[in-house]
Design a protein around this motif. Structure first.
Motif, PDB file in Angstrom:
ATOM      1  N   MET A 156       3.219   3.035 -19.651  1.00 50.38           N
ATOM      2  CA  MET A 156       2.658   3.902 -18.606  1.00 50.38           C
ATOM      3  C   MET A 156       3.135   5.331 -18.835  1.00 50.38           C
ATOM      4  O   MET A 156       4.318   5.571 -19.048  1.00 50.38           O
ATOM      5  N   SER A 157       2.211   6.256 -18.784  1.00 50.70           N
ATOM      6  CA  SER A 157       2.541   7.649 -19.045  1.00 50.70           C
ATOM      7  C   SER A 157       3.330   8.235 -17.875  1.00 50.70           C
ATOM      8  O   SER A 157       3.363   7.686 -16.772  1.00 50.70           O
ATOM      9  N   ILE A 158       3.967   9.372 -18.150  1.00 47.52           N
ATOM     10  CA  ILE A 158       4.743  10.047 -17.103  1.00 47.52           C
ATOM     11  C   ILE A 158       3.824  10.500 -15.979  1.00 47.52           C
ATOM     12  O   ILE A 158       4.174  10.420 -14.798  1.00 47.52           O
ATOM     13  N   ARG A 159       2.606  10.972 -16.350  1.00 44.57           N
ATOM     14  CA  ARG A 159       1.667  11.419 -15.313  1.00 44.57           C
ATOM     15  C   ARG A 159       1.349  10.291 -14.350  1.00 44.57           C
ATOM     16  O   ARG A 159       1.376  10.472 -13.120  1.00 44.57           O
ATOM     17  N   LEU A 160       1.053   9.107 -14.886  1.00 41.35           N
ATOM     18  CA  LEU A 160       0.692   7.978 -14.040  1.00 41.35           C
ATOM     19  C   LEU A 160       1.888   7.492 -13.232  1.00 41.35           C
ATOM     20  O   LEU A 160       1.748   7.119 -12.061  1.00 41.35           O
ATOM     21  N   ARG A 161       3.070   7.521 -13.837  1.00 40.26           N
ATOM     22  CA  ARG A 161       4.249   7.090 -13.090  1.00 40.26           C
ATOM     23  C   ARG A 161       4.545   8.043 -11.945  1.00 40.26           C
ATOM     24  O   ARG A 161       4.865   7.611 -10.829  1.00 40.26           O
ATOM     25  N   LEU A 162       4.462   9.336 -12.215  1.00 41.85           N
ATOM     26  CA  LEU A 162       4.690  10.312 -11.147  1.00 41.85           C
ATOM     27  C   LEU A 162       3.679  10.139 -10.017  1.00 41.85           C
ATOM     28  O   LEU A 162       4.036  10.177  -8.830  1.00 41.85           O
ATOM     29  N   THR A 163       2.398   9.954 -10.394  1.00 47.47           N
ATOM     30  CA  THR A 163       1.358   9.773  -9.382  1.00 47.47           C
ATOM     31  C   THR A 163       1.582   8.486  -8.598  1.00 47.47           C
ATOM     32  O   THR A 163       1.401   8.446  -7.375  1.00 47.47           O
ATOM     33  N   ALA A 164       1.980   7.414  -9.285  1.00 48.66           N
ATOM     34  CA  ALA A 164       2.231   6.147  -8.605  1.00 48.66           C
ATOM     35  C   ALA A 164       3.393   6.267  -7.631  1.00 48.66           C
ATOM     36  O   ALA A 164       3.318   5.780  -6.487  1.00 48.66           O
ATOM     37  N   TRP A 165       4.465   6.901  -8.071  1.00 50.07           N
ATOM     38  CA  TRP A 165       5.599   7.092  -7.157  1.00 50.07           C
ATOM     39  C   TRP A 165       5.201   7.950  -5.957  1.00 50.07           C
ATOM     40  O   TRP A 165       5.539   7.621  -4.809  1.00 50.07           O
ATOM     41  N   TYR A 166       4.500   9.015  -6.234  1.00 52.65           N
ATOM     42  CA  TYR A 166       4.077   9.896  -5.144  1.00 52.65           C
ATOM     43  C   TYR A 166       3.153   9.160  -4.172  1.00 52.65           C
ATOM     44  O   TYR A 166       3.303   9.252  -2.955  1.00 52.65           O
ATOM     45  N   SER A 167       2.204   8.412  -4.705  1.00 49.64           N
ATOM     46  CA  SER A 167       1.256   7.679  -3.851  1.00 49.64           C
ATOM     47  C   SER A 167       1.972   6.580  -3.078  1.00 49.64           C
ATOM     48  O   SER A 167       1.660   6.329  -1.903  1.00 49.64           O
ATOM     49  N   GLY A 168       2.933   5.897  -3.709  1.00 51.72           N
ATOM     50  CA  GLY A 168       3.677   4.867  -3.009  1.00 51.72           C
ATOM     51  C   GLY A 168       4.480   5.423  -1.848  1.00 51.72           C
ATOM     52  O   GLY A 168       4.502   4.847  -0.748  1.00 51.72           O
ATOM     53  N   ILE A 169       5.131   6.546  -2.087  1.00 48.20           N
ATOM     54  CA  ILE A 169       5.892   7.183  -1.000  1.00 48.20           C
ATOM     55  C   ILE A 169       4.951   7.644   0.110  1.00 48.20           C
ATOM     56  O   ILE A 169       5.245   7.490   1.305  1.00 48.20           O
ATOM     57  N   LEU A 170       3.808   8.198  -0.289  1.00 42.23           N
ATOM     58  CA  LEU A 170       2.840   8.637   0.712  1.00 42.23           C
ATOM     59  C   LEU A 170       2.290   7.447   1.499  1.00 42.23           C
ATOM     60  O   LEU A 170       2.125   7.531   2.726  1.00 42.23           O
ATOM     61  N   ALA A 171       2.010   6.331   0.808  1.00 44.55           N
ATOM     62  CA  ALA A 171       1.510   5.144   1.503  1.00 44.55           C
ATOM     63  C   ALA A 171       2.528   4.623   2.506  1.00 44.55           C
ATOM     64  O   ALA A 171       2.180   4.259   3.637  1.00 44.55           O
ATOM     65  N   LEU A 172       3.785   4.571   2.104  1.00 39.30           N
ATOM     66  CA  LEU A 172       4.833   4.127   3.027  1.00 39.30           C
ATOM     67  C   LEU A 172       4.957   5.077   4.213  1.00 39.30           C
ATOM     68  O   LEU A 172       5.112   4.631   5.366  1.00 39.30           O
ATOM     69  N   THR A 173       4.844   6.356   3.951  1.00 43.86           N
ATOM     70  CA  THR A 173       4.923   7.344   5.045  1.00 43.86           C
ATOM     71  C   THR A 173       3.745   7.187   6.001  1.00 43.86           C
ATOM     72  O   THR A 173       3.921   7.216   7.237  1.00 43.86           O
ATOM     73  N   LEU A 174       2.551   7.025   5.458  1.00 46.29           N
ATOM     74  CA  LEU A 174       1.376   6.847   6.312  1.00 46.29           C
ATOM     75  C   LEU A 174       1.476   5.552   7.117  1.00 46.29           C
ATOM     76  O   LEU A 174       1.080   5.521   8.295  1.00 46.29           O
ATOM     77  N   LEU A 175       1.974   4.492   6.495  1.00 46.15           N
ATOM     78  CA  LEU A 175       2.125   3.221   7.212  1.00 46.15           C
ATOM     79  C   LEU A 175       3.082   3.367   8.379  1.00 46.15           C
ATOM     80  O   LEU A 175       2.794   2.914   9.503  1.00 46.15           O
ATOM     81  N   MET A 176       4.198   3.994   8.137  1.00 46.68           N
ATOM     82  CA  MET A 176       5.177   4.185   9.213  1.00 46.68           C
ATOM     83  C   MET A 176       4.603   5.100  10.296  1.00 46.68           C
ATOM     84  O   MET A 176       4.754   4.831  11.498  1.00 46.68           O
ATOM     85  N   PHE A 177       3.946   6.155   9.875  1.00 43.20           N
ATOM     86  CA  PHE A 177       3.369   7.094  10.847  1.00 43.20           C
ATOM     87  C   PHE A 177       2.281   6.418  11.687  1.00 43.20           C
ATOM     88  O   PHE A 177       2.237   6.585  12.913  1.00 43.20           O
ATOM     89  N   SER A 178       1.413   5.631  11.032  1.00 44.10           N
ATOM     90  CA  SER A 178       0.351   4.930  11.764  1.00 44.10           C
ATOM     91  C   SER A 178       0.932   3.906  12.720  1.00 44.10           C
ATOM     92  O   SER A 178       0.458   3.747  13.858  1.00 44.10           O
ATOM     93  N   ALA A 179       1.971   3.181  12.256  1.00 49.10           N
ATOM     94  CA  ALA A 179       2.591   2.182  13.126  1.00 49.10           C
ATOM     95  C   ALA A 179       3.219   2.828  14.348  1.00 49.10           C
ATOM     96  O   ALA A 179       3.121   2.304  15.471  1.00 49.10           O
TER      97      ALA A 179
END
Length: 522
Positions: free
Chosen positions: A1-24
């Motif tokens: 996995m390239s660095i670009r994809l890893r960075l995007t995956a980490w960023y999206s995962g953190i954002l997803a967790l933040t949105l989940l907590m915020f929505s809850a």
């Protein structure tokens, strides 16, 4: 996995967790406030109105309770149902018929009834229900009072909220992932240039490649600047190494050429001696005296060539030490006695020109930090060079003092040089005369002298005119006895007259800017 994809995956995962907590948090807040406000509002009103409207002081109720009047006092949107356990009679508010003709709430067992609010679902509809068991006044039989509020509107609102939060979170996450991947690619694009440049250097050995970057000087910008500087230094080192290899090859070639001539002479003379002394009888026409004379001449040639080879090997050894970075031992030396000794011994060197040493009194008290043997060797090199190229005329030697430097000037009236030859005279094996071997020497002397001058933090000036002679001025940093006291008088020292011939200024087509400034200081 390239660095670009890893960075995007980490960023999206953190954002997803933040949105989940915020929505809850938002959903819990709305859910809690919706049911809690309804519960608090109706709990107090229902219990108070029941106490005031249908419950008498003795805690009994009449059997002819008017449900509609009860709704008017509480809230007309509520649904009321009364069940008499002894007769099985069921009374309902008229608005329950609007829901369905057969709509009714479930009747729990008497012993299971609790006076509290509860959430129920009836016919697929959500309700918030309050139940309480009362006693009739006439018979004392139990009566079940059920008051329910429809939560359908609240549930619809919560359902819409869930849909909005889920859809909004997913849309935001997809948009953020796409945008993040785009920004990651754009941010990492300069890294791709670094890789391309490295591959270009690897495949073509072109160290002149540089990465074109006009972005901000962030981490990537600093990385590219570092890589460009590294490529620049690598190119510089590579050129220096290539130049060293080229110089080494030329040095080996010139050394081979210089050594071949004396070896050829030695071999020829040894062959001659061998033939002479292995013959049974002297060749016709040659006496024993002639053979002896030929042998002496051959031995003399062998001795001369051996001496020449010894000088050449000694010079090469000195330059090899210089190339190896060997440092010379230095100490504080009085310059006057050292130069006087060189001037005295120079008159015994082979020369045809007149040796004219000048006044050396300017060296009184002047000292230098250096090596005595190497300094003397350097001065002898310049003097011997002047004698070598001056068949007639004179070679002069004098001192020039300028500010905190002392200059040792060796001037001859010999053959001189063209100005385009001056930059090469300190190169190894370079000979200014047109035919190598015309003037004896190895071509290494000035190279050794230049190394000695550099080791003493000095410099050398060259003034030459073809057919008129050459002047060398060796500048060395000097230590004067009165240097501390003379600091205040430094301005007056600018007017010091320097012993330099006026016509040399016009001759100096190859002088350095520092040399010109010294001469203009007169």
């Amino acid at each position: 996995m390239s660095i670009r994809l890893r960075l995007t995956a980490w960023y999206s995962g953190i954002l997803a967790l933040t949105l989940l907590m915020f929505s809850a948090i938002i959903y819990a807040f709305v859910y809690y406030n919706t049911y809690l406000s309804t519960y608090d509002t109706w709990q107090s009103r229902i219990r108070e109105q029941i106490r005031q409207s249908i419950v008498e002081q003795n805690g009994m109720v009449t059997s002819d309770i008017n449900i509609e009047n009860l709704l008017k006092t509480i809230d007309s949107r509520l649904y009321v149902q009364m069940y008499y356990y002894d007769t099985g009679t069921l009374k309902q508010s008229t608005n329950m018929a609007f829901v369905s003709n057969t709509f009714k709430f479930d009747i729990p067992e008497l012993n299971l009834v609790t006076s509290e609010f509860s959430r129920i679902h009836k016919d697929g509809r959500p309700f918030l229900m309050y139940q309480q068991v009362l006693q009739t006044k006439a018979t004392g039989s139990p009566v079940l009072l059920q008051i329910a509020a429809s939560m359908e509107e609240a549930e619809n609102m919560l359902s819409d909220l869930r849909f909005i939060l889920v859809l909004g979170s997913l849309s935001t996450l997809i948009f953020a992932f796409t945008l993040g991947l785009f920004l990651a690619r754009k941010s990492m694009a300069p890294i791709g240039k670094v890789i391309e440049a490295a591959n270009a250097v690897q495949t073509s050995s072109d160290l002149s490649v540089r990465i074109d970057y006009t972005g901000p000087q962030d981490e990537v910008g600093q990385l590219i600047s570092t890589v460009n500087r590294m490529l620049g230094r690598t190119e510089h080192f590579y050129k220096d190494l290539e130049e060293s290899y080229r110089t080494q090859r030329r040095f080996v070639s010139d050394a081979s050429h210089e050594l071949r001539t004396p070896l050829t002479t030695i071999r020829g003379n040894t062959d001659l001696l061998k033939k002479i002394w292995t013959m049974q009888s002297a060749p016709s026409g040659l006496s024993e005296e002639d053979l002896k004379q030929m042998s002496v001449e051959a031995i003399g040639d062998i001795a001369d060539e051996s001496e020449r080879m010894s000088r050449l090997i000694g010079d090469m050894l000195s330059l090899a030490r210089a190339d190896a970075g060997q440092t010379m031992q230095k100490e504080l030396l009085k310059l006057g006695p050292l130069v006087e000794d060189v001037v005295r011994r120079a008159q015994f060197l082979p020369h045809r020109a007149e040796w004219v040493p000048g006044d050396l009194s300017a060296l009184d008290g002047i000292a230098v930090v250096g090596n005595k043997d190497y300094l003397q060797q350097m001065l002898f090199i310049f003097i011997e060079n002047a004698f070598k190229y001056t068949m007639e005329g004179q070679v002069s030697f004098d001192i020039v003092v300028y500010r905190q430097q002392v200059g040792i000037r060796v001037k001859d009236s010999g053959i001189g040089m063209d100005k385009d030859e001056v930059p090469h005279i300190f190169e190894r094996f370079y000979r200014a005369d047109e035919s190598r071997g015309k003037t004896p020497g190895t071509g290494l002397g000035l190279s050794i002298a230049k190394w000695i001058i550099d080791e003493h933090q000095g410099s050398v000036e060259v003034v030459t005119v073809k057919g008129e002679g050459t002047t060398f001025i060796i500048w060395l940093p000097a230590l004067f006895p009165e240097i501390q006291a003379a600091s205040a008088a430094e301005a007056s020292s600018e007017d010091e007259v320097i012993d330099v011939e006026p016509d040399e200024i016009d001759k100096n087509d190859s002088e350095s800017e520092d040399a010109k400034s010294r001469r203009n200081a007169k």
